[in-house]
Write a protein that holds these residues in place. Structure first.
Motif, PDB file in Angstrom:
ATOM      1  N   SER A  99      -7.722 -10.273  -1.887  1.00  0.00           N
ATOM      2  CA  SER A  99      -6.983  -9.693  -3.019  1.00  0.00           C
ATOM      3  C   SER A  99      -6.648  -8.251  -2.667  1.00  0.00           C
ATOM      4  O   SER A  99      -7.422  -7.590  -1.988  1.00  0.00           O
ATOM      5  CB  SER A  99      -7.836  -9.702  -4.282  1.00  0.00           C
ATOM      6  OG  SER A  99      -8.147 -11.015  -4.662  1.00  0.00           O
ATOM      7  N   LEU A 100      -5.518  -7.774  -3.166  1.00  0.00           N
ATOM      8  CA  LEU A 100      -5.049  -6.428  -2.827  1.00  0.00           C
ATOM      9  C   LEU A 100      -4.626  -5.686  -4.079  1.00  0.00           C
ATOM     10  O   LEU A 100      -3.906  -6.230  -4.912  1.00  0.00           O
ATOM     11  CB  LEU A 100      -3.860  -6.522  -1.859  1.00  0.00           C
ATOM     12  CG  LEU A 100      -3.134  -5.228  -1.508  1.00  0.00           C
ATOM     13  CD1 LEU A 100      -4.028  -4.295  -0.719  1.00  0.00           C
ATOM     14  CD2 LEU A 100      -1.857  -5.532  -0.724  1.00  0.00           C
ATOM     15  N   GLU A 101      -5.097  -4.431  -4.198  1.00  0.00           N
ATOM     16  CA  GLU A 101      -4.606  -3.499  -5.211  1.00  0.00           C
ATOM     17  C   GLU A 101      -4.162  -2.256  -4.455  1.00  0.00           C
ATOM     18  O   GLU A 101      -4.941  -1.666  -3.713  1.00  0.00           O
ATOM     19  CB  GLU A 101      -5.707  -3.138  -6.208  1.00  0.00           C
ATOM     20  CG  GLU A 101      -6.132  -4.292  -7.086  1.00  0.00           C
ATOM     21  CD  GLU A 101      -7.167  -3.910  -8.126  1.00  0.00           C
ATOM     22  OE1 GLU A 101      -7.445  -2.696  -8.283  1.00  0.00           O
ATOM     23  OE2 GLU A 101      -7.706  -4.814  -8.758  1.00  0.00           O
ATOM     24  N   MET A 102      -2.906  -1.867  -4.662  1.00  0.00           N
ATOM     25  CA  MET A 102      -2.348  -0.754  -3.895  1.00  0.00           C
ATOM     26  C   MET A 102      -1.656   0.227  -4.840  1.00  0.00           C
ATOM     27  O   MET A 102      -0.755  -0.154  -5.582  1.00  0.00           O
ATOM     28  CB  MET A 102      -1.352  -1.300  -2.873  1.00  0.00           C
ATOM     29  CG  MET A 102      -0.785  -0.297  -1.930  1.00  0.00           C
ATOM     30  SD  MET A 102       0.164  -1.157  -0.646  1.00  0.00           S
ATOM     31  CE  MET A 102       0.758   0.224   0.290  1.00  0.00           C
ATOM     32  N   ALA A 103      -2.102   1.473  -4.820  1.00  0.00           N
ATOM     33  CA  ALA A 103      -1.497   2.509  -5.662  1.00  0.00           C
ATOM     34  C   ALA A 103      -0.235   3.052  -5.008  1.00  0.00           C
ATOM     35  O   ALA A 103      -0.101   3.053  -3.782  1.00  0.00           O
ATOM     36  CB  ALA A 103      -2.493   3.644  -5.888  1.00  0.00           C
ATOM     37  N   GLN A 104       0.665   3.522  -5.839  1.00  0.00           N
ATOM     38  CA  GLN A 104       1.879   4.146  -5.330  1.00  0.00           C
ATOM     39  C   GLN A 104       1.497   5.344  -4.472  1.00  0.00           C
ATOM     40  O   GLN A 104       0.647   6.143  -4.855  1.00  0.00           O
ATOM     41  CB  GLN A 104       2.754   4.588  -6.492  1.00  0.00           C
ATOM     42  CG  GLN A 104       4.085   5.153  -6.066  1.00  0.00           C
ATOM     43  CD  GLN A 104       4.988   5.442  -7.255  1.00  0.00           C
ATOM     44  OE1 GLN A 104       4.682   5.111  -8.389  1.00  0.00           O
ATOM     45  NE2 GLN A 104       6.103   6.084  -6.981  1.00  0.00           N
ATOM     46  N   GLY A 105       2.097   5.443  -3.290  1.00  0.00           N
ATOM     47  CA  GLY A 105       1.820   6.544  -2.373  1.00  0.00           C
ATOM     48  C   GLY A 105       0.980   6.127  -1.179  1.00  0.00           C
ATOM     49  O   GLY A 105       0.976   6.799  -0.161  1.00  0.00           O
ATOM     50  N   ALA A 106       0.247   5.019  -1.293  1.00  0.00           N
ATOM     51  CA  ALA A 106      -0.550   4.525  -0.161  1.00  0.00           C
ATOM     52  C   ALA A 106       0.396   4.070   0.952  1.00  0.00           C
ATOM     53  O   ALA A 106       1.482   3.553   0.686  1.00  0.00           O
ATOM     54  CB  ALA A 106      -1.441   3.368  -0.597  1.00  0.00           C
ATOM     55  N   VAL A 107      -0.034   4.280   2.205  1.00  0.00           N
ATOM     56  CA  VAL A 107       0.811   3.945   3.354  1.00  0.00           C
ATOM     57  C   VAL A 107       0.032   3.055   4.316  1.00  0.00           C
ATOM     58  O   VAL A 107      -1.110   3.363   4.662  1.00  0.00           O
ATOM     59  CB  VAL A 107       1.262   5.226   4.097  1.00  0.00           C
ATOM     60  CG1 VAL A 107       2.037   4.880   5.355  1.00  0.00           C
ATOM     61  CG2 VAL A 107       2.097   6.107   3.188  1.00  0.00           C
ATOM     62  N   ILE A 108       0.683   1.969   4.755  1.00  0.00           N
ATOM     63  CA  ILE A 108       0.102   1.092   5.770  1.00  0.00           C
ATOM     64  C   ILE A 108       1.098   0.962   6.905  1.00  0.00           C
ATOM     65  O   ILE A 108       2.245   0.581   6.678  1.00  0.00           O
ATOM     66  CB  ILE A 108      -0.202  -0.310   5.214  1.00  0.00           C
ATOM     67  CG1 ILE A 108      -1.225  -0.230   4.099  1.00  0.00           C
ATOM     68  CG2 ILE A 108      -0.702  -1.232   6.330  1.00  0.00           C
ATOM     69  CD1 ILE A 108      -1.476  -1.541   3.409  1.00  0.00           C
ATOM     70  N   ALA A 109       0.657   1.297   8.136  1.00  0.00           N
ATOM     71  CA  ALA A 109       1.466   1.096   9.331  1.00  0.00           C
ATOM     72  C   ALA A 109       0.806  -0.036  10.105  1.00  0.00           C
ATOM     73  O   ALA A 109      -0.074   0.180  10.921  1.00  0.00           O
ATOM     74  CB  ALA A 109       1.524   2.367  10.164  1.00  0.00           C
ATOM     75  N   GLY A 110       1.185  -1.252   9.780  1.00  0.00           N
ATOM     76  CA  GLY A 110       0.593  -2.440  10.386  1.00  0.00           C
ATOM     77  C   GLY A 110       0.952  -3.648   9.549  1.00  0.00           C
ATOM     78  O   GLY A 110       1.677  -3.536   8.559  1.00  0.00           O
TER      79      GLY A 110
END
Length: 128
Positions: A99-110
């Motif tokens: 499960s994933l919860e991601m806030a605005q502004g988080a960055v994933i390079a992958g």
């Protein structure tokens, strides 16, 4: 944190200004506000939580049931249950989660790779 569903116990802390070099294993819960240069892996049969604070960073693979990232991770991430990415999270590496919860502004390079639950196995009726 975005929405921790249950009370999870953080029993160990790597404090701000502290630097650990080499792999780390832990049970139950670990909070990282410093720097870890090496893998961080939860072990044991208990549910585990790994919290990387806004000032925390890990260069290596991380693995736990519940992973909360507010800082920086360079390496692959495995969250066997829930992954929470806070607004200042920076992840460079592939991410696997249930499960994933991601806030605005988080960055994933992958790559984001959901770990889907396999469908139930259909049982054939028994011959009479």
């Amino acid at each position: 944190m975005l929405g921790i569903k249950s009370k999870l116990s953080v029993r160990s802390t790597i404090g701000a200004g502290m630097r650990v070099q080499g792999p780390c294993t832990f049970q139950d819960g670990l909070q990282i506000d410093g720097t870890v240069l090496g893998d961080v892996i939860a072990e044991g049969g208990q549910p585990s939580v790994l919290v990387i604070g806004e000032g925390g960073s890990v260069e290596g693979a991380i693995s736990a049931d519940h992973v909360v990232i507010g800082g920086t991770v360079v390496g692959p991430v495995l969250a066997r249950e829930l992954l929470e990415l806070q607004s200042k999270a920076r992840v460079q590496g592939d991410v696997r989660y249930k499960s994933l919860e991601m806030a605005q502004g988080a960055v994933i390079a992958g790559q984001l790779q959901p770990q889907l639950t396999p469908p139930p196995v259909a049982h054939e009726p028994m011959a009479s």
